[in-house]
Each structure stands twice: as C-alpha cells, then as structure tokens.
Design an enzyme around this catalytic site. Sequence first.
Site, PDB file in Angstrom:
ATOM      1  N   GLN A  98       0.063   3.457  13.143  1.00 39.09           N
ATOM      2  CA  GLN A  98      -1.185   4.009  12.587  1.00 39.09           C
ATOM      3  C   GLN A  98      -2.372   3.507  13.420  1.00 39.09           C
ATOM      4  OE1 GLN A  98      -3.089   2.780   8.837  1.00 39.09           O
ATOM      5  NE2 GLN A  98      -3.167   4.926   8.213  1.00 39.09           N
ATOM      6  N   TYR A 177     -12.975   4.652   6.857  1.00 36.22           N
ATOM      7  CA  TYR A 177     -13.083   4.115   8.211  1.00 36.22           C
ATOM      8  C   TYR A 177     -13.803   5.128   9.118  1.00 36.22           C
ATOM      9  CZ  TYR A 177     -10.205   0.419   6.316  1.00 36.22           C
ATOM     10  OH  TYR A 177      -9.757  -0.620   5.547  1.00 36.22           O
ATOM     11  N   ARG A 224      -3.832  10.900   8.574  1.00 38.23           N
ATOM     12  CA  ARG A 224      -3.995  10.532   7.156  1.00 38.23           C
ATOM     13  C   ARG A 224      -5.433  10.783   6.734  1.00 38.23           C
ATOM     14  NH1 ARG A 224      -3.065   5.151   3.303  1.00 38.23           N
ATOM     15  NH2 ARG A 224      -1.207   6.194   2.578  1.00 38.23           N
ATOM     16  N   GLY A 315       3.747   2.837  -0.816  1.00 41.27           N
ATOM     17  CA  GLY A 315       3.115   1.660  -0.248  1.00 41.27           C
ATOM     18  C   GLY A 315       3.660   0.381  -0.864  1.00 41.27           C
ATOM     19  N   ARG A 316       3.074  -0.011  -2.003  1.00 33.64           N
ATOM     20  CA  ARG A 316       3.488  -1.277  -2.614  1.00 33.64           C
ATOM     21  C   ARG A 316       4.976  -1.330  -2.945  1.00 33.64           C
ATOM     22  NH1 ARG A 316      -1.097  -0.608  -6.814  1.00 33.64           N
ATOM     23  NH2 ARG A 316      -0.525   1.513  -6.188  1.00 33.64           N
TER      24      ARG A 316
HETATM   25  C1  LIG Z   1      -1.638  -4.528   0.886  1.00 35.55           C
HETATM   26  C2  LIG Z   1      -2.089  -3.129   1.222  1.00 35.55           C
HETATM   27  C3  LIG Z   1      -2.444  -2.830   2.512  1.00 35.55           C
HETATM   28  C4  LIG Z   1      -2.825  -1.518   2.853  1.00 35.55           C
HETATM   29  N1  LIG Z   1      -3.098  -1.227   4.155  1.00 35.55           N
HETATM   30  C5  LIG Z   1      -3.330   0.067   4.537  1.00 35.55           C
HETATM   31  C6  LIG Z   1      -3.459   0.410   5.909  1.00 35.55           C
HETATM   32  O1  LIG Z   1      -3.339  -0.420   6.817  1.00 35.55           O
HETATM   33  N2  LIG Z   1      -3.703   1.722   6.199  1.00 35.55           N
HETATM   34  C7  LIG Z   1      -3.818   2.683   5.241  1.00 35.55           C
HETATM   35  O2  LIG Z   1      -4.037   3.844   5.557  1.00 35.55           O
HETATM   36  N3  LIG Z   1      -3.671   2.374   3.920  1.00 35.55           N
HETATM   37  C8  LIG Z   1      -3.406   1.097   3.564  1.00 35.55           C
HETATM   38  N4  LIG Z   1      -3.184   0.798   2.233  1.00 35.55           N
HETATM   39  C9  LIG Z   1      -3.076   1.887   1.254  1.00 35.55           C
HETATM   40  C10 LIG Z   1      -1.607   2.279   1.094  1.00 35.55           C
HETATM   41  O3  LIG Z   1      -1.118   2.939   2.267  1.00 35.55           O
HETATM   42  C11 LIG Z   1      -1.414   3.244  -0.100  1.00 35.55           C
HETATM   43  O4  LIG Z   1      -2.308   4.315   0.069  1.00 35.55           O
HETATM   44  C12 LIG Z   1      -1.645   2.565  -1.446  1.00 35.55           C
HETATM   45  O5  LIG Z   1      -0.922   1.348  -1.520  1.00 35.55           O
HETATM   46  C13 LIG Z   1      -1.231   3.475  -2.604  1.00 35.55           C
HETATM   47  O6  LIG Z   1       0.145   3.789  -2.504  1.00 35.55           O
HETATM   48  P1  LIG Z   1       1.230   3.079  -3.481  1.00 35.55           P
HETATM   49  O7  LIG Z   1       0.789   3.384  -4.884  1.00 35.55           O
HETATM   50  O8  LIG Z   1       2.540   3.707  -3.128  1.00 35.55           O
HETATM   51  O9  LIG Z   1       1.170   1.611  -3.199  1.00 35.55           O
HETATM   52  C14 LIG Z   1      -2.855  -0.508   1.856  1.00 35.55           C
HETATM   53  C15 LIG Z   1      -2.515  -0.846   0.552  1.00 35.55           C
HETATM   54  C16 LIG Z   1      -2.122  -2.127   0.225  1.00 35.55           C
HETATM   55  C17 LIG Z   1      -1.699  -2.435  -1.181  1.00 35.55           C
END
Ligand SMILES: Cc1cc2nc3c(=O)[nH]c(=O)nc-3n(C[C@H](O)[C@H](O)[C@H](O)COP(=O)(O)O)c2cc1C
Length: 361
Positions: A98, A177, A224, A315-316
């Site tokens: 990314q 961003y 994204r 994500g999480r």
């Molecule tokens: C610890 C953490 C770090 C994240 N880092 C990024 C990132 O580097 N780039 C990005 O586009 N989104 C980032 N996100 C957002 C996640 O990609 C995702 O959109 C968000 O966790 C919701 O999805 P989930 O409900 O499946 O966790 C981050 C989220 C978390 C919790």
Amino acid sequence: MPSLFDPIKLGAVEAPNRVLMAPLTRGRATREHVPTELMKTYYSQRAGAGLILTEATGISQQGLGWPYAPGLWSEEQVEAWKPIVGAVHDAGGRIFAQLWHMGRVVHSSLGGAQPVSSSATTAPHKAHTYEGRQPYEEARPLRLDEIPDLIGDYERAAANARRAGFDGVQIHAANGYLIDQFLRDGANFRDDDYGGSIENRTRLLRQVTQAVADTVGADRTAVRLSPNGDSQGVNDSDPFTLFPAAAAVLSEIGIAFLELREPTHDGTFGKAEVDPVHPAIRKAFDGPLVLNSDYTLARAQAALDADEADAITFGRPFLANPDLVERLRRAAPLNPDVMATWYSQGPEGYIDYPALEPAAA
Ligand SMILES: Cc1cc2nc3c(=O)[nH]c(=O)nc-3n(C[C@H](O)[C@H](O)[C@H](O)COP(=O)(O)O)c2cc1C
C-alpha cells in the site's frame, strides 16, 4: 453467487479466496523506516489471505509521518522487503504494497519540513511522533511545479515494489491522507486545475493512478477510497457525486480492483455519519469491488450474495487471527485483537496470536 471461499481474479492476481487482508499499520519497521525480520514472520503467517495488502508504506520521506512505519523509496528498503515478500510467496500467498503519502498529517519532526497538502489547512487532533503526540502543523499547498515530482515519487515506489517482488500495489487514496485531501472539498480550496470542480479534484488521483499503472500495469494497480464521512478532518459536501465520479476515472484506467473503507453508523473503528456510497460506486466501477469495515463471516457472505461486493478485506480480524481464512471456513471462534499492541514495537501482540490446531483428518 460466489462463496467467500471461491477464487477470484483481481487483475493479474488469481486469489484462491475472497477473504483479503486489509492494510494495517503496525509500527514494526526501524526508525529509518526499513522493514524488519519480524515483519517477515507476521506477513508469512497471514499468507492464507486471498491477497495481503501491506500496512501503509511511505513513498518518500516527505510523505511519511508515522513512527516505525516502513517506506519504499530507498535501496535499503527494497532489499529489506525482498525476504518478506519472498516468505509470503513461499507460504503460498500474494501481496500488494500500500503506497502512502500522508500530506498534512506528517509532523515536521518526521517529514523533515513543513507538511504539504492541497491547501493551507491544519488537521484536527494530534500527530503520532517519536516524542509522543504533538499538535498538527499548518500544511503548505503543493505548488503546481511540485506535482510532477510527487507523481514521480509514486512511480518510483511502485517500481521499487515490483523490484522487491510484490505482486502489485494499492494506492492509498483514503482516510484523509494526501490524495483524499485533494479529492474532498472540505480540505481542498485550490483555484487552479487541482481544485473546484470534481474533474479538477480527481485530477491528482487520475494522474497518480495512471502513472502507477503505466509503471507496473493497470492489472497490478489497486486503489483504496473512504467515501462516507469524515476522515481525520477531511470530508466532502457531496460524496454521492464525487466518489462515483472518482470510481469512473479508475474504471477507465482499468485498475485491478477498488477497495472501499466504509464504516457503518455504529462502526467500531470510526462511525460514519453518512450512508455508504458503495451502491452508487458499484454502478460506476466495472472491475472487482472490495468492501471493508466491521465485516463478519455472515455480513461478508451477505454482501457477496447481494452482489454488493466481489471480495471483502478484514483488518482487525486478520491482525489477531493469522489463520483467519481457515477459522472463517470452519466458523471457529476468533481471537480478539489487543489495541495496546496495535502499534507497539516488538513481537508481543504481533506474531504471537495463536492459530487453530489443524483440523482432524
Ligand atoms: C491498527 C490499525 C492500523 C491500520 N492501518 C491502516 C493502514 O495502514 N492503511 C489503511 O488504509 N487503513 C488502515 N487501517 C484501517 C483498516 O484497514 C480497516 O479499514 C479497519 O480496521 C476496519 O476494518 P475491520 O473492521 O475489518 O478491522 C488500520 C486499522 C487499524 C485497526
């Protein structure tokens, strides 16, 4: 309708399932933004994902304002990524980098200079720095004569990603961003070719995406977006017009897939005050559409069944479950993620989340 466990073609990539890993910043690189051995273990543990999207990775020093986040602008960084990507491939996986420019949310103590953005604005809240949280600083608007260099930084990072062995790249145009600071009229107050009309505000997205596609192939280029509601103080007065138009631009370029981060009204990682825009984007974008935020096994399969999406990023759940695909396949319980170790350095809460015992034969 396909199951989450059916394969899907995402541009040049044949993903064996539709359970993709969302980009997750984890802060395990060095202070000089060089990837580490620990990251090799972490990513290879998660190779069962249909496709891994790496944590956001800086395209330049100017664009990177997160402590211990990795970059892709130097030879040292390229060399350090190679064994990580190699380990994911050896474990049977696929991985996109990314590409990140944070714009106004880069603190000068990391970026080395006043942050840049579309306009002279200041992000709300505080920046993560090596000296703890510090107030954001006012950004200076990028000059027109700087934009070719910015696009060049994206091209170099994309070319570096391929040299490191990545299967492709995802342009981070979401979450408030730099590219998002150009897209949305709550942060972009320019009166030149990059501000005002939707055509102008989507110009940087179009130019960066075209340049990256020309560098690595459109079929290895993903994007994204985060259409619905405020992200780090960036918002739009009419997302239902802006984002389908942005998606149409990307459709024309023929990217591998488009991923949308759209929190729900009661989301657990951001709550959106705006309804999801993805139904309108689905109509405007011809390629595979990938949805994200708060998806469970049932909600993800329902989105595929309703033809709202072709795949889902988690994500999480991936952060805390290295074998997420297998767990979902078996409808097994998930490990909860521990917020205290999201961005901490070291192995704890990073490579020590347990996998399931193998299923009995
Ligand atoms: C610890 C953490 C770090 C994240 N880092 C990024 C990132 O580097 N780039 C990005 O586009 N989104 C980032 N996100 C957002 C996640 O990609 C995702 O959109 C968000 O966790 C919701 O999805 P989930 O409900 O499946 O966790 C981050 C989220 C978390 C919790």
